[in-house]
Structures are given as structure tokens and as C-alpha cells.
Design an enzyme around this catalytic site. Structure first.
Site, short mmCIF file in Angstrom:
data_model
loop_
_atom_site.label_atom_id
_atom_site.label_comp_id
_atom_site.label_asym_id
_atom_site.label_seq_id
_atom_site.Cartn_x
_atom_site.Cartn_y
_atom_site.Cartn_z
CG HIS A 70 -0.92 3.94 4.54
ND1 HIS A 70 -1.59 3.15 5.43
CD2 HIS A 70 -0.39 3.12 3.62
CE1 HIS A 70 -1.48 1.89 5.07
NE2 HIS A 70 -0.74 1.84 3.97
CB SER A 87 -0.94 0.00 1.20
OG SER A 87 -0.20 -0.18 2.38
CG ASP A 139 -2.57 4.88 8.25
OD1 ASP A 139 -1.37 4.67 8.49
OD2 ASP A 139 -3.07 4.74 7.12
#
Ligand SMILES: *[C@@H]1O[C@H](CO)[C@@H](O)[C@H](O)[C@H]1NC(C)=O
Ligand SMILES: *[C@@H]1O[C@H](CO)[C@@H](O)[C@H](O)[C@H]1NC(C)=O
Ligand SMILES: *[C@@H]1O[C@H](CO)[C@@H](O)[C@H](O)[C@H]1NC(C)=O
Length: 444
Positions: free
Chosen positions: A418, A163, A415
Site C-alpha cells: 500500500h 485495498s 507493508d
């Protein structure tokens, strides 16, 4: 490959907690464990001791204003490399304030993944958008979407990896979309793992291939074993089968190697990582990632370069992207910083340094192996240090829309892996364009 639990997949539904939890266990734990058992005093303690000779250099004179028609094609086998211009080590520098801000926002770009659309999700501070990376020796120009599209005219660029590869791809798409609309021409429908866009203005194709190990891997599943299986001597055909159509390949992996796994090479089991109950020896993941990258670059050289039909291939390996969890992942403020670190404030060390180092080393080794093929260009996109300095660039709780709308909560999903879009990851693509510009100038 079935449903599996990890933040490196689409966290758009409510099973997110289940998905993030394994990450924290297998990331935070190994860091601690590895520091105890594997972290040797010989590790580089600061970037100043990292081998600068292997760092990517970009030309100080590269210009993005060259006229499109004069841009040469990708390297051909006839091409002779000219001497290097004054190189610039862009890995060493500082984040400086920049009032210009990003090229796009969540309203102008339609392809931002929900979990990374921080502004739209109510992130209140916007200061993190107004910084640019300033290497000591040179200047990185603002991303020029037209220049990028001109260089890639009639080409296909593929992002292959986990990702983080997708995060970088989505940044690129948003920046390119400011000058030319992308058309989604392919998707396999499964959590957006495999997609392709076409920019008809320049006949440029941009695609993403989900392959978090690059090599053949069987991801753990609910009904299967609770660990991944990696076949380190075989490249993953899900992307590699399309290699012949790729003119430029951006490889980006790392975090998935921290998960529990059993490793195979040929017919034998090489060892495992976190596999209690199985009679395999723990071998960690550094050498495993090293082998996976080696196998991948070897496959590209053998299949894509040695058999070149006059056209070359450009390969970028994006180096490890550090996470910034401070304390527990589901605690409010797990990555709450709102400003970059300044130079000297944060050292590149431990796992981040190890992962980066082995990636850079494998790139250098493959470069040497591929040297005799004029159509082969390979470079590490060395973003580890500059990304480490951006603890403020992650979605944190704003991976979900308006996480504090009802009340201030103690426990909230974060998160810190990311990057918000727009955000610091846009800089990766600015540097990638500089590398492309340099390659293009060498081809003149
Ligand atoms: C997004 O950018 C557009 C065009 O630059 C601008 O008109 C709009 O106000 C911006 N939206 C936000 C939320 O910043
Ligand atoms: C468009 O690009 C593809 C590669 O992505 C190439 O095969 C094709 O020939 C190009 N089409 C034209 C009209 O140049
Ligand atoms: C575990 O592996 C070792 C070495 O391969 C072997 O000697 C031993 O019998 C194995 N034990 C079990 C319980 O399978």
C-alpha cells in the site's frame, strides 16, 4: 465474507503477522515460479516497447480553471465526440522534486487508514512527499478539489476492488476534504468494506465497495477451505446490484488473484492456482484476471450502458500497483528506500508488466465493444510504471505506530504494497482528474 487472512484487509489488530504471511508466500513465490515457468523472452523488457497506442492520453491543453457553471454534464447519448487534442502519454516521464508538497496531512485529514498514516506513525524521513510526476510531453497540474467536485456535481463515484481501490479512494477523500467536508452516510461496519460519503457542497457521493475479484468470489475462511473460489462468468452482485446508481466507476484489483484459488466458469471447474491435494490443473492467474475484467466490463456495458436512460457512465480501470519487497517481508528494511527511481533505473517487467498489459488490453477490447454507446467512457488509469518508480512511497514498518520506539528490531512487519497517505498515490487521482477534464472538454 468472514474473516480471512490477507494484508488487503484491515490490519489493525495483532493477527497481522498471520495476515501478511500468506501474502508473502503467495506473492513472492508465484513471482519466482512464474518467472521460471511463464516468463517468456517475448515479454516487454522496457516500457519503451509497451504499446503506447493503448496508453491513456491526456490533453496537453486541458485546463482546470474552467468556470464551473459551463461544465457540461456527463456524456449523454446525444453527445458527439470531437477530435482529439494533442495527446500526452503521461506514462512516460520522471519524478521531479517539488517543494510544494501534499495538499493534506494526517492532521488535516480524518479518514486516513491507520496503517497508511505514515507521518503520524513516526516515519522520520519526509523527502518522499516532495516529488511530482512529470510526463515527458506535458504537465500534470496539482489536484484541484473544486474542479473535481464540480465535474462530479450531482454524481456518484464508486471505487470497486481491493485495498488498492480503498487506498486510492482515501487519497481522493483527503484531497477533496481540503475544500469541502465529507459526511459519512453509510458504512456496513465490517472492517470498512462498504462505505459512502456525501459532499453536500456539490451533492457528490463517493463510495467504496469491497470486491477484490470483481466477479463473484468466495474468500477462503478459517472454517472453510483454504483457498478462494472464483466464478469467472458472474459479476459480484454486492457491488453490481448498485451499478444503476453509479455515474463513475473506478475498478482496481490484482493482488488478490495471486492467492490460492479454484476457478469456476459456468458449471465446470476451469482449473486452480496453488491447490495441491485437489485434482485440478494449475492455470496461473493471468488469464483468470483477464476473464474477471472481461466479465466485469461486459456486465457494465450490458446493464449500465445498453440500458442507459440518457445518462452515461464513466469507467476507470486502475492498472496494477507494484509492490516493493526487497527480501523478506518481516525483515527490517524490506522497503527502506527514501527516494524514487530515476528514469531507466528500474524496468517494468515480469508480473507487474504482465498484469498491467492484460488490464490495458481488456480495457481496449471493452472500449471497442462499447463504442456504439455514446454514453460510455472507459479508460485505463495506467499507473503501473510511475508507481514502480516509487519504492519510497510505502509505509514499510510505519504501518504500525512507532515500530522502533523501544529498540531497533531485526524482525518487523512491513507493508511494501500500500501507499502512505499523503504519498505517490495522490498522483493517481491527479491523473484521473486530467482524464475527467479531457472527457469534459471532448463533450463541449
Ligand atoms: C498539517 O497541515 C496543517 C495545515 O496546512 C499545518 O498547520 C500542520 O502543521 C500540518 N501538520 C503536520 C504534522 O505537518
Ligand atoms: C444528488 O445526486 C444524486 C446522485 O448521486 C441525484 O440522484 C440527485 O438527484 C441529486 N440531487 C439533487 C438535488 O440534484
Ligand atoms: C483426476 O482428474 C482426472 C481427469 O479429470 C481423472 O481422470 C482422475 O480420475 C481424477 N483423479 C482422482 C483421484 O479423482
Amino acid at each position: 465474507m468472514g474473516t480471512i487472512t490477507s494484508p488487503f484487509k484491515d490490519p489493525s489488530h495483532h493477527s497481522l503477522a498471520r495476515k501478511l504471511l500468506p501474502y508473502t508466500i503467495y506473492v513472492i513465490l508465484p513471482i519466482a515460479v512464474l518467472r521460471l515457468y511463464l516468463y517468456t523472452p517475448s515479454l516487454p523488457q522496457s516500457t519503451d516497447q509497451l504499446p503506447h497506442s493503448t496508453a491513456i492520453t491526456i490533453s496537453t491543453t486541458s485546463s482546470s480553471s474552467s468556470s464551473p457553471s459551463s461544465l457540461p454534464p456527463f456524456p449523454s447519448s446525444q453527445e458527439v465526440e470531437t477530435g482529439e487534442e494533442t495527446p500526452c502519454d503521461y506514462t512516460s516521464g520522471n519524478w521531479v522534486q517539488d517543494k510544494l508538497g501534499p495538499l493534506y496531512n494526517g492532521t488535516t485529514c480524518a479518514t486516513i487508514k491507520k496503517g497508511q498514516n505514515c507521518i503520524t506513525h513516526g516515519r522520520p524521513d519526509l523527502g518522499y512527499l516532495f516529488w511530482r510526476w512529470k510526463p515527458k510531453q506535458c504537465h500534470i497540474p496539482r489536484f484541484e478539489p473544486n474542479t473535481f467536485l464540480q465535474i462530479l456535481r450531482n454524481k456518484h463515484i464508486a471505487f470497486v476492488g481491493d485495498s488498492m481501490a480503498r487506498n486510492q479512494l482515501e487519497s481522493l477523500l483527503c484531497m477533496l476534504a481540503t475544500v469541502s467536508p465529507p459526511n459519512l452516510v453509510y458504512t456496513d461496519g465490517e472492517e470498512n468494506k462498504f462505505r459512502r460519503w456525501h459532499f453536500s457542497s456539490h451533492n457528490v457521493s463517493v463510495s467504496v465497495y469491497w470486491s477484490p475479484f470483481l466477479v463473484k468470489g468466495i474468500e477462503k475462511s478459517q472454517d472453510g477451505p483454504n483457498y478462494n473460489k472464483l466464478y469467472l462468468d458472474q459479476v459480484n452482485e454486492r457491488w453490481a446490484a448498485d451499478m444503476g446508481q453509479m455515474d463513475m466507476i473506478v475498478l482496481s484489483v490484482g493482488h488478490w488473484f495471486l492467492h490460492p484459488a479454484v476457478y469456476f466458469e459456468g458449471d465446470s471447474v476451469l482449473g486452480c492456482h496453488y491447490c495441491p491435494g485437489l485434482n485440478h490443473s494449475e492455470i496461473g492467474f493471468y488469464d483468470v484476471l483477464r476473464k474477471a475484467i472481461k466479465t466485469t466490463l461486459k456486465a457494465i456495458i450490458e446493464r449500465r450502458v445498453a440500458n442507459a436512460n440518457g445518462n452515461g457512465v464513466n469507467v476507470i480501470v486502475t492498472t496494477f500497483s507494484p509492490a516493493h519487497f526487497e527480501g523478506e517481508w518481516d525483515k527490517a528494511g524490506a522497503c527502506a528506500k527514501t527516494k524514487p527511481y530515476m528514469e531507466g533505473e528500474k524496468q517494468l517487467e515480469g508480473m507487474d508488466a504482465e498484469m498491467r498489459q492484460l488490464e490495458v488490453e481488456e480495457v481496449e477490447a471493452a472500449k471497442a465493444n462499447g463504442k456504439k454507446f455514446a454514453g460510455f467512457r472507459l479508460q485505463a488509469l495506467d499507473v503501473t510504471k510511475l508507481s514502480l518508480m516509487r519504492p519510497d512511497g510505502h509505509p514499510g514498518p510505519y504501518m504500525n505506530p512507532f515500530p522502533f520506539a523501544d529498540r531497533v528490531q531485526e524482525r518487523v512487519q512491513n507493508d511494501c504494497v500500500h501507499w502512505c497517505l499523503p504519498g505517490p498515490i495522490d498522483t493517481w487521482n491527479e491523473i484521473m482528474l486530467e482524464v475527467l477534464n479531457k472527457w469534459n472538454n471532448q463533450g463541449r
